[in-house]
Motif scaffolding. Structure first.
Motif, PDB file in Angstrom:
ATOM      1  N   THR A  68       0.827  -1.201   0.000  1.00  0.00           N
ATOM      2  CA  THR A  68       0.000   0.000   0.000  1.00  0.00           C
ATOM      3  C   THR A  68       0.865   1.257   0.000  1.00  0.00           C
ATOM      4  N   ASN A  86       0.718   1.964  -3.806  1.00  0.00           N
ATOM      5  CA  ASN A  86      -0.681   2.406  -3.807  1.00  0.00           C
ATOM      6  C   ASN A  86      -1.612   1.342  -4.374  1.00  0.00           C
ATOM      7  N   SER A  87      -1.219   0.093  -4.273  1.00  0.00           N
ATOM      8  CA  SER A  87      -2.020  -1.018  -4.772  1.00  0.00           C
ATOM      9  C   SER A  87      -1.496  -2.305  -4.150  1.00  0.00           C
ATOM     10  N   SER A  93      -6.326  -1.177  -6.615  1.00  0.00           N
ATOM     11  CA  SER A  93      -5.944   0.058  -5.942  1.00  0.00           C
ATOM     12  C   SER A  93      -6.127  -0.076  -4.431  1.00  0.00           C
ATOM     13  N   SER A 121      -4.549   2.651  -1.581  1.00  0.00           N
ATOM     14  CA  SER A 121      -3.575   3.720  -1.369  1.00  0.00           C
ATOM     15  C   SER A 121      -3.459   4.161   0.082  1.00  0.00           C
ATOM     16  N   GLN A 164      -7.603   8.317  -4.297  1.00  0.00           N
ATOM     17  CA  GLN A 164      -7.617   7.010  -4.944  1.00  0.00           C
ATOM     18  C   GLN A 164      -8.408   6.000  -4.110  1.00  0.00           C
ATOM     19  N   LYS A 200     -11.827   4.020  -5.236  1.00  0.00           N
ATOM     20  CA  LYS A 200     -11.805   2.548  -5.230  1.00  0.00           C
ATOM     21  C   LYS A 200     -12.857   1.983  -4.295  1.00  0.00           C
ATOM     22  N   SER A 247      -4.160   6.444 -12.037  1.00  0.00           N
ATOM     23  CA  SER A 247      -3.930   5.505 -10.942  1.00  0.00           C
ATOM     24  C   SER A 247      -4.015   4.057 -11.413  1.00  0.00           C
ATOM     25  N   GLY A 266      -4.810   0.051 -11.021  1.00  0.00           N
ATOM     26  CA  GLY A 266      -5.618  -0.851 -10.208  1.00  0.00           C
ATOM     27  C   GLY A 266      -7.006  -0.375  -9.873  1.00  0.00           C
ATOM     28  N   ILE A 267      -7.529   0.682 -10.529  1.00  0.00           N
ATOM     29  CA  ILE A 267      -8.884   1.114 -10.190  1.00  0.00           C
ATOM     30  C   ILE A 267      -9.927   0.365 -11.015  1.00  0.00           C
TER      31      ILE A 267
END
Length: 654
Positions: A9, A13-14, A48, A50, A260, A264, A310, A312-313
């Motif tokens: 994380t 951020n994922s 995502s 974060s 983010q 998510k 970003s 992974g969203i």
């Protein structure tokens, strides 16, 4: 989060996921972190994530968990209610600087959530949370709280073919309404037939100068109308395509990193699009900010840009907007027209707050930017009139104690049936009176010290703080009838222990007094009744009067005063007949003496205070403890016989 999940994380951020177990890693984030062995075939997908979701703990809590030998632990509220189980616990270091620098990207020790992180314990607990039941807050707002399943069923019942979410932490004015309505128009232009808006006020912790949750929710309700689109005023939303549902997350004010997470998390409950405007999740730096004191910590455009790129969203669509202004010609909020800048008025948050404090009414006739900045009037159409009245009421009564700042369960005091509660528990006004028969009695002056004059090793304990509760409750010496109330911090907020969850019931002995005039080794008494720590099984009701067998005592030196603690066990406990002193207790409950000693020395350290010291490391014998009780009883008798030796504001029974 487990340590490995936290590291992903913070640094990406994922997190890696394998929900279909195609690489054999379906439970990757549910295993204890192993730095010696890594999976040969890592998961292929990232989602995502974060913002760290962590549970800080002190040395005290860490030691208790490790000494228990248990893999699973109960999670309790501040008031001692067990709400969940943390499975297969992982304990690891709370590297606060790493979390702050990676998550926030700013240097500001005055930032409210950064302060919260640095005030946390030095350890983090990771594991899987098993809820024991639905969380009910009982604050009048539960009708606006839905589970993920309930939300998706509500969207389906409205015939939605796409969901778009808009997060709020402020009252909704015409500028917000413009973004939400224009977002719907964009989705209709894409071919959707019935886009449904999820108006999503943030329900978790917010900084103290933000608008309280109940004010925001009531104001949101006021702008939602049962009208067709063509009949809506510019600042209104239609109930026919709007669902308001509180989102329980706290606000941490981490700017581009946090937005983010906001996007998510809404996707997880069915949103396919997320509306993002200027400076999402941002705030001004404090006076301690290294580079942005009293200025925006994050560039207003960075959040939107980061969210657009970003990882992974998962295909979440974004409805992105720049700052809108009030158009005098249409009396609505919209994107500024560069051909006629004189027609557009900027209404900042600080201006809105000042207007509300003044109870400003609607502008009539000609008005311009200078008049609005001077707080003379509110541009017509800026907000639904009923909603504006709600905002004004808040800012004109901002010091009222009735507001609901954020989602906090309204707790049950777990009080004894022979007590009389007044006001809401958990607030500074809560007062618990002890009754003797049908009459109010002073637990300090009216109740008896001993259940029987023939058994001086058994005393009457008045329970102030039930086991597992961290609310610092105490008999009030200066109030009529000496009721039990919650202590207050210097800022006027109610006080809680922050060191950990007490494993004992805490209370006081009637008709005792630790006299400040009795000085031993340079320290006088703490001017309170004698304190008691009861080491039985389970919590006792607040205000209960319980027969308790004396096992020993410790004398604490707390900020230059002696503060003795009698150690006892309720006579109804199955163990009471088998123990005669604290050493017997330690044989049946290994580590009890050590835990008591550690608590007494260190319970204030989590508030930034130095350790206390003990008059002696070894506990008093039962006889020495009984002698101490008799001595403080004699000092109480002297006090009630001569009020001049006590404080002038002490209350005494007639």
């Amino acid at each position: 989060m487990r340590e490995g999940t936290l590291l992903q994380t913070l640094h990406f951020n994922s997190i890696l996921v394998d929900p279909a177990n195609t690489t054999g890693n379906a439970n990757l984030n549910e295993k204890k972190t192993d730095f010696a062995h890594f999976t040969e075939v890592p998961p292929r997908d990232r989602v995502s994530m974060s913002v760290p979701i962590v549970l800080p703990a002190t040395d005290y809590t860490k030691d208790l968990i490790e000494a228990s030998g248990k893999k699973d632990i109960a999670l309790v509220t501040k008031h001692g209610k067990t709400v969940a189980i943390l499975r297969n616990v992982e304990i690891y270091a709370n590297r606060k600087e790493e979390i702050v620098t990676r998550c926030f990207g700013v240097i500001d020790r005055g930032h409210p959530y950064i302060k919260h992180i640095y005030n946390g314990g030095d350890w983090l607990l990771g594991g899987e949370v098993e809820l024991l039941g639905r969380i009910r807050y009982n604050d009048g707002l539960d009708q606006y709280r839905f589970t993920q399943k309930e939300l998706m069923e509500k969207f389906a019942s409205m015939g939605a073919d796409v969901i778009y979410a808009f997060q709020t932490r402020n009252p909704t004015h015409a500028g917000h309404a413009y973004l939400m309505r224009n977002g719907r128009e964009q989705l209709l232009a894409k071919g959707y037939k019935n886009p449904v808006l999820w108006l999503s006020p943030l329900g978790g912790w917010t900084k103290e100068d933000d608008v309280p949750l109940d004010v925001r929710v009531k104001q949101h309700v006021a702008i939602m109308k049962d009208k067709d689109d063509e009949d809506l005023a510019p600042s209104e939303l239609s109930k026919r395509w709007t669902v308001m549902a509180i989102w329980p997350s706290p606000m941490i004010y981490a700017g581009p990193t946090e937005v983010q997470f906001h996007a998510k998390s809404r996707r997880n409950a069915g949103a396919s699009y997320f509306v993002v405007g200027r400076d999402p999740a941002g705030m001004k730096g404090s006076e301690l900010a290294e580079f942005s004191p009293d200025d925006d910590l994050y560039d207003g455009d960075h959040g939107r840009y980061v969210l657009q790129t970003s990882p992974g969203i998962g295909g979440l669509g974004l409805l992105s907007f720049q700052k809108v202004k009030y158009d005098r010609t249409t009396q609505s909020m919209r994107l500024p027209d560069p051909e006629r800048p004189q027609d557009f008025i900027s209404i900042s948050g600080s201006t809105m707050r000042a207007l509300a404090r003044n109870g400003a009414r609607w502008c009539e006739g000609y008005f311009d930017q200078a008049m609005v900045d001077a707080r003379e009037c509110v541009p017509p159409g800026f907000m639904v009139p009923a909603g504006w009245d709600i905002v004004c009421d808040y800012y004109q009564n901002i010091d009222s104690k009735t507001w609901v700042p954020y989602s906090l369960p309204v707790p049950d005091p777990h009080a004894d049936s022979h007590t009389l509660p007044h006001a809401q528990y958990g607030t500074e006004d809560f007062t618990l009176y002890v009754k003797e028969g049908s009459k109010t009695a002073s637990p300090w002056h009216d109740l008896q010290l001993y259940p029987s004059e023939h058994m001086r090793d058994v005393v009457n304990l008045v329970t102030e703080i039930p086991m597992y509760s961290t609310a610092k409750m105490e008999v009030q010496k200066s109030l009529a009838s000496n009721p039990i109330k919650q202590d207050l911090n210097k800022d006027g907020s109610v006080r809680f222990y922050t060191y950990g969850t007490p494993f004992f019931n805490y209370g006081m002995l009637p008709k005792t007094w630790e006299d400040p005039g009795v000085v031993v080794d340079g320290a006088g008494g703490d001017n309170d009744p004698l304190d008691v720590m009861e080491i039985g099984e389970g919590p006792l009701p607040m205000g209960s009067v319980v027969s308790c067998k004396v096992l020993g005592a410790f004398t604490l030196i707390d900020e230059g005063e002696t503060d003795s603690k009698i150690i006892c066990i309720r006579t109804s406990d199955p163990l009471a007949a088998r123990v005669s002193d604290v050493y017997d207790l330690d044989r049946h409950k290994p580590g009890t003496i050590s835990r008591i000693r550690q608590w007494l020395k260190r319970y204030k350290t989590s508030d930034g205070k130095p350790e206390n010291s003990l008059a002696r490391e070894e506990p008093f014998t039962p006889q020495q403890a009984m002698d101490l009780i008799e001595e403080t009883h004699a000092r109480w008798e002297a006090l009630v016989g001569n009020h001049e030796i006590g404080d002038a504001d002490f209350w005494y029974s007639e």
